[in-house]
Design a protein around this motif. Structure first.
Motif, mmCIF file in Angstrom:
data_model
loop_
_atom_site.group_PDB
_atom_site.id
_atom_site.type_symbol
_atom_site.label_atom_id
_atom_site.label_comp_id
_atom_site.label_asym_id
_atom_site.label_seq_id
_atom_site.Cartn_x
_atom_site.Cartn_y
_atom_site.Cartn_z
ATOM 1 N N ILE A 86 12.105 23.891 -10.635
ATOM 2 C CA ILE A 86 11.026 22.965 -10.283
ATOM 3 C C ILE A 86 9.746 23.765 -10.061
ATOM 4 O O ILE A 86 9.775 24.879 -9.533
ATOM 5 N N GLY A 87 8.615 23.178 -10.461
ATOM 6 C CA GLY A 87 7.321 23.803 -10.207
ATOM 7 C C GLY A 87 6.491 22.966 -9.252
ATOM 8 O O GLY A 87 6.502 21.740 -9.342
ATOM 9 N N ILE A 88 5.814 23.605 -8.314
ATOM 10 C CA ILE A 88 4.872 22.916 -7.426
ATOM 11 C C ILE A 88 3.456 23.222 -7.912
ATOM 12 O O ILE A 88 3.098 24.387 -8.109
ATOM 13 N N ILE A 89 2.669 22.163 -8.098
ATOM 14 C CA ILE A 89 1.287 22.325 -8.546
ATOM 15 C C ILE A 89 0.354 21.698 -7.522
ATOM 16 O O ILE A 89 0.472 20.518 -7.194
ATOM 17 N N SER A 90 -0.591 22.489 -7.026
ATOM 18 C CA SER A 90 -1.583 21.998 -6.076
ATOM 19 C C SER A 90 -2.765 21.404 -6.823
ATOM 20 O O SER A 90 -2.873 21.521 -8.046
ATOM 21 N N GLU A 91 -3.676 20.765 -6.100
ATOM 22 C CA GLU A 91 -4.900 20.242 -6.708
ATOM 23 C C GLU A 91 -5.816 21.379 -7.154
ATOM 24 O O GLU A 91 -6.504 21.279 -8.147
ATOM 25 N N ALA A 92 -5.839 22.441 -6.364
ATOM 26 C CA ALA A 92 -6.692 23.588 -6.699
ATOM 27 C C ALA A 92 -6.163 24.822 -5.985
ATOM 28 O O ALA A 92 -5.711 24.746 -4.846
ATOM 29 N N GLY A 93 -6.197 25.960 -6.676
ATOM 30 C CA GLY A 93 -5.767 27.199 -6.043
ATOM 31 C C GLY A 93 -4.259 27.323 -5.906
ATOM 32 O O GLY A 93 -3.497 26.847 -6.758
ATOM 33 N N GLY A 120 -2.359 33.707 -8.740
ATOM 34 C CA GLY A 120 -3.471 32.823 -9.050
ATOM 35 C C GLY A 120 -4.558 32.924 -8.010
ATOM 36 O O GLY A 120 -4.422 33.655 -7.022
ATOM 37 N N PRO A 121 -5.665 32.204 -8.193
ATOM 38 C CA PRO A 121 -6.825 32.329 -7.306
ATOM 39 C C PRO A 121 -6.634 31.620 -5.969
ATOM 40 O O PRO A 121 -6.090 30.523 -5.900
ATOM 41 N N SER A 122 -7.109 32.268 -4.913
ATOM 42 C CA SER A 122 -7.142 31.676 -3.575
ATOM 43 C C SER A 122 -8.571 31.802 -3.052
ATOM 44 O O SER A 122 -9.089 32.911 -2.929
ATOM 45 N N SER A 123 -9.201 30.687 -2.743
ATOM 46 C CA SER A 123 -10.579 30.737 -2.245
ATOM 47 C C SER A 123 -10.658 31.496 -0.928
ATOM 48 O O SER A 123 -11.664 32.152 -0.638
ATOM 49 N N ILE A 124 -9.590 31.437 -0.145
ATOM 50 C CA ILE A 124 -9.573 32.135 1.143
ATOM 51 C C ILE A 124 -9.672 33.644 0.926
ATOM 52 O O ILE A 124 -10.519 34.330 1.516
#
Length: 237
Positions: A86-93, A120-124
């Motif tokens: 299973i893959g979890i996909i967030s809205e962003a980041g 992947g990218p993390s704004s934090i």
């Protein structure tokens, strides 16, 4: 390969996928047929960006957001019992960072399910890297209270931690309230405190600026440019 729960990062902006995501992520995504997502529509769009050849109608989606009943979360992991990843996909980041996906990951850990975070990218982290602030000790505080008195109190607590614990304080705001937030920061904090504002991270319009509160006050006209733009805010001394 043993079935696993993959945490799949998405882009933070409209930047090309290959600018912020490793090519190897696409290979893993193509192999997954079941996804837990915050929004099915945007998840489908992201998957088509990854590979136009992905047959969306052949995929299974479970939606996870603030409207999801916590009692059914465990059922989302049922396919793993049958050897289906299973893959979890967030809205962003990155999933599970300031994101409801953390609840699913917690259940997976309790059930001894293999969890694999992809790069992947993390704004934090990206904003912290570019701020010039303490990256050894920092706290992400999510959204600040809307109530002015509560907001003032928490900003004063941040200020105390900055000086006593040398800890960077990080937080976000709803884009249409960005300007009001900076106004509150300028009215509340010591003028020597440094504020970093990172806007549209990873996009062509990215701006990351660190100035003292005193300097931000003198450049108040520049603050209006962050209105309705995705931003993250950092404080330090």
């Amino acid at each position: 390969m043993k079935a696993a729960l993959y945490l799949i990062p998405t882009v933070l902006s409209e930047s090309p996928l290959d600018h912020v995501l490793p090519n190897g992520n696409a290979d893993i995504i193509r192999s997954i047929k079941t996804f837990i997502v915050e929004n099915i529509r945007t998840a489908r769009r992201f998957l088509k960006q990854v590979d136009k050849g992905i047959q969306i109608d052949e995929l299974q989606f479970f939606e996870l957001n603030k409207h999801t009943d916590p009692k059914i979360l465990g059922t989302y992991l049922k396919p793993l019992e049958n050897g289906i990843s299973i893959g979890i996909i967030s809205e962003a980041g990155c999933p599970a960072i300031a994101d409801p996906g953390a609840d699913i990951v917690a259940i997976a850990q309790e059930k001894n399910i293999k969890v694999i975070p992809l790069i992947g990218p993390s704004s934090i982290l990206l904003s912290l890297m570019a701020s010039g602030f303490n990256g050894q000790s920092f706290a992400f505080n999510g959204y600040l209270p809307i109530d002015k008195n509560e907001r003032t109190n928490i900003l004063k607590r941040f200020e105390k931690k900055i000086f006593s614990e040398h800890q960077t304080q990080i937080f976000i705001e709803t884009p249409y309230r960005n300007v009001q937030l900076v106004d509150d920061l300028c009215k509340t904090l010591n003028e020597n405190i440094k504020l970093c504002i990172a806007v549209d991270i990873t996009s062509e319009n990215e701006v990351i600026k660190t100035k003292t509160i005193r300097q931000w006050k003198k450049n108040v006209d520049s603050i209006g440019s962050i209105h309705k733009r995705p931003a993250i805010f950092l404080l330090y001394k």
